[in-house]
Scaffold this active site. Sequence first.
Site, mmCIF file in Angstrom:
data_model
loop_
_atom_site.group_PDB
_atom_site.id
_atom_site.type_symbol
_atom_site.label_atom_id
_atom_site.label_comp_id
_atom_site.label_asym_id
_atom_site.label_seq_id
_atom_site.Cartn_x
_atom_site.Cartn_y
_atom_site.Cartn_z
ATOM 1 N N ASP A 130 82.014 -35.035 9.643
ATOM 2 C CA ASP A 130 83.191 -35.821 10.264
ATOM 3 C C ASP A 130 84.125 -34.845 11.207
ATOM 4 O O ASP A 130 84.689 -35.329 11.869
ATOM 5 C CB ASP A 130 84.079 -36.324 8.908
ATOM 6 N N HIS A 168 83.840 -39.610 2.583
ATOM 7 C CA HIS A 168 82.948 -39.857 3.528
ATOM 8 C C HIS A 168 82.429 -41.283 3.464
ATOM 9 O O HIS A 168 81.114 -41.314 3.504
ATOM 10 C CB HIS A 168 81.901 -38.799 3.568
ATOM 11 N N ILE A 173 75.405 -33.167 -0.108
ATOM 12 C CA ILE A 173 75.224 -34.022 1.243
ATOM 13 C C ILE A 173 74.830 -35.567 1.018
ATOM 14 O O ILE A 173 75.094 -36.484 1.603
ATOM 15 C CB ILE A 173 74.157 -33.145 1.921
ATOM 16 N N GLY A 214 63.247 -32.669 4.153
ATOM 17 C CA GLY A 214 63.796 -33.976 4.621
ATOM 18 C C GLY A 214 64.241 -34.008 5.987
ATOM 19 O O GLY A 214 64.081 -32.730 6.591
ATOM 20 N N GLY A 215 64.745 -35.005 6.484
ATOM 21 C CA GLY A 215 65.261 -35.031 7.964
ATOM 22 C C GLY A 215 66.224 -33.929 8.114
ATOM 23 O O GLY A 215 66.338 -33.398 8.975
HETATM 24 P P1 NAD Z 1 65.159 -37.850 4.136
HETATM 25 O O1 NAD Z 1 64.534 -39.020 3.821
HETATM 26 O O2 NAD Z 1 64.584 -37.597 5.556
HETATM 27 O O3 NAD Z 1 65.021 -36.637 3.507
HETATM 28 C C1 NAD Z 1 65.458 -36.577 2.089
HETATM 29 C C2 NAD Z 1 64.463 -35.655 1.281
HETATM 30 O O4 NAD Z 1 64.754 -35.805 -0.041
HETATM 31 C C3 NAD Z 1 62.975 -36.141 1.330
HETATM 32 O O5 NAD Z 1 62.454 -35.016 1.877
HETATM 33 C C4 NAD Z 1 62.718 -36.625 -0.225
HETATM 34 O O6 NAD Z 1 61.222 -36.303 -0.375
HETATM 35 C C5 NAD Z 1 63.784 -35.801 -0.900
HETATM 36 N N1 NAD Z 1 64.019 -36.168 -2.143
HETATM 37 C C6 NAD Z 1 63.853 -37.333 -2.696
HETATM 38 N N2 NAD Z 1 64.360 -37.620 -3.944
HETATM 39 C C7 NAD Z 1 64.425 -36.030 -4.230
HETATM 40 C C8 NAD Z 1 64.473 -35.562 -5.469
HETATM 41 N N3 NAD Z 1 64.674 -36.080 -6.562
HETATM 42 N N4 NAD Z 1 64.588 -34.311 -5.680
HETATM 43 C C9 NAD Z 1 64.476 -33.373 -4.315
HETATM 44 N N5 NAD Z 1 64.519 -33.814 -2.921
HETATM 45 C C10 NAD Z 1 64.079 -35.335 -3.174
HETATM 46 O O7 NAD Z 1 66.785 -38.210 4.359
HETATM 47 P P2 NAD Z 1 67.728 -37.444 5.249
HETATM 48 O O8 NAD Z 1 67.967 -38.011 6.622
HETATM 49 O O9 NAD Z 1 67.642 -35.967 5.009
HETATM 50 O O10 NAD Z 1 69.188 -37.667 4.624
HETATM 51 C C11 NAD Z 1 69.136 -37.123 3.158
HETATM 52 C C12 NAD Z 1 70.469 -37.913 2.665
HETATM 53 O O11 NAD Z 1 71.792 -37.227 3.175
HETATM 54 C C13 NAD Z 1 70.869 -39.168 2.462
HETATM 55 O O12 NAD Z 1 71.302 -39.591 1.204
HETATM 56 C C14 NAD Z 1 71.941 -39.329 3.647
HETATM 57 O O13 NAD Z 1 72.437 -40.598 3.631
HETATM 58 C C15 NAD Z 1 72.633 -38.284 3.410
HETATM 59 N N6 NAD Z 1 73.520 -37.910 4.562
HETATM 60 C C16 NAD Z 1 74.655 -37.461 4.215
HETATM 61 C C17 NAD Z 1 75.625 -37.147 5.442
HETATM 62 C C18 NAD Z 1 76.941 -36.434 5.031
HETATM 63 O O14 NAD Z 1 77.713 -36.320 6.081
HETATM 64 N N7 NAD Z 1 77.237 -35.969 3.984
HETATM 65 C C19 NAD Z 1 74.995 -36.866 6.659
HETATM 66 C C20 NAD Z 1 73.969 -37.496 6.929
HETATM 67 C C21 NAD Z 1 73.213 -37.868 5.723
HETATM 68 C C1 LMR Z 2 76.818 -39.963 8.316
HETATM 69 O O1 LMR Z 2 77.949 -39.885 8.282
HETATM 70 O O2 LMR Z 2 76.040 -39.733 9.422
HETATM 71 C C2 LMR Z 2 76.003 -39.929 7.137
HETATM 72 O O3 LMR Z 2 76.939 -40.096 5.892
HETATM 73 C C3 LMR Z 2 74.819 -40.809 7.360
HETATM 74 C C4 LMR Z 2 75.090 -42.217 7.126
HETATM 75 O O4 LMR Z 2 74.285 -43.114 6.503
HETATM 76 O O5 LMR Z 2 75.879 -42.773 8.071
#
Ligand code: NAD
Ligand code: LMR
Length: 339
Positions: free
Chosen positions: A177, A204, A144, A37-38
């Site tokens: 954060d 968060h 995450i 993923g991203g």
């Molecule tokens: P994304 O869609 O680019 O990537 C997510 C990946 O997860 C994809 O490749 C997808 O195929 C995979 N995926 C989905 N279901 C799955 C499963 N059951 N098992 C394994 N992989 C699976 O999204 P992203 O931008 O990488 O964000 C991922 C998550 O992280 C989101 O929930 C986002 O809100 C969260 N996030 C959290 C923080 C934080 O500070 N904690 C910061 C940014 C994003």
């Molecule tokens: C962040 O803080 O960037 C993540 O939790 C992603 C979001 O949805 O804001």
Amino acid sequence: MYSRALRPCLITFQVHGRHFSSTKQNNRRVTVIGAAGGIGQPLSLLLKQSDAITNLNLYDIVKHTPGVACDISHMNFPAKVTGFTGPDQLKDALRDAEVVIIPAGVPRKPGMTRDDLFNTNASVVRDVALAAAEVCPKALVGIITNPVNSCVPIYCEVMKKAGKLDPNRIFGISTLDLVRASAFIGQAKGLNPKTVNCPVVGGHSGVTIVPLISQCQPAVSFPQPELEKLTKRIQEAGTEVVQAKAGAGSATLSMAFAGARFAFALIRALNGESNVIECAYVMSDVQGTKYFASPLLIGRNGIEKNLGLGKLSDYEQQLVKAAIPELKANVATGEKFVK
Ligand code: NAD
Ligand code: LMR
């Protein structure tokens, strides 16, 4: 057996003409769930650069995950990189992992809250926990996936049901954060942000993100209106990125950086380094909310000591108070999902 397209990309390395051999101290098995993923891809790229990691397992539900693993494996660092894809390979990806980092699940689009992701992401975290309970119950786990405030309780409840819960080993990664707080304070004060260290506690999302600017190192001070503006910016920084990306997702690159920082802290602790301190969202009784982010002393077995909140300014006390009802509700939502 794996089909040809899905076969894990298994790579062994030579360093200076000799096969790399790991020492006990330097033999860490790390699994990234959501690795295609991203966040997952740049996070895996950063982790590959650590000499302390010997096995880097990359798992995602998308079929090209072995390709991501193959790509990263060509970087000239020691870790053996293996790609896994599809639910059938989840346990293999997790087996005997010492550190598991989970950036799997959907991100926000403009107009959504993190809680709006719950319906999709709760089952993702639950399924990883179910598998991990069987094959790597002692791993140090960094979550995450949003909403972090509810996903950490989900993971813990699943482990509890399986009779495998050790809450000292399960962390919600709130490092972004802290990274943002350092960046914004550094910008505001003309300091090198790398040298700025500001604890961020609570949870968060929105008001649950509580920066403790009174405890910032080096010490900084702001007139109250500026302090409030800065606090709000740290609380809403995720939304700032979601809006700037205009539908293409949320923070990925800064999150990969923050996730790698947290993973490396876990690995340093596993390797016996003392005084490893990071803030994270964990099971905690510091504010009566069951889960709360605060600075933690981390050792080989996870949390050695919860360092609590320290001395808060009046303004920070108000912020903590405002965070509590939302945190309690988020925790209850996560727990209810597993019951
Ligand atoms: P994304 O869609 O680019 O990537 C997510 C990946 O997860 C994809 O490749 C997808 O195929 C995979 N995926 C989905 N279901 C799955 C499963 N059951 N098992 C394994 N992989 C699976 O999204 P992203 O931008 O990488 O964000 C991922 C998550 O992280 C989101 O929930 C986002 O809100 C969260 N996030 C959290 C923080 C934080 O500070 N904690 C910061 C940014 C994003
Ligand atoms: C962040 O803080 O960037 C993540 O939790 C992603 C979001 O949805 O804001």
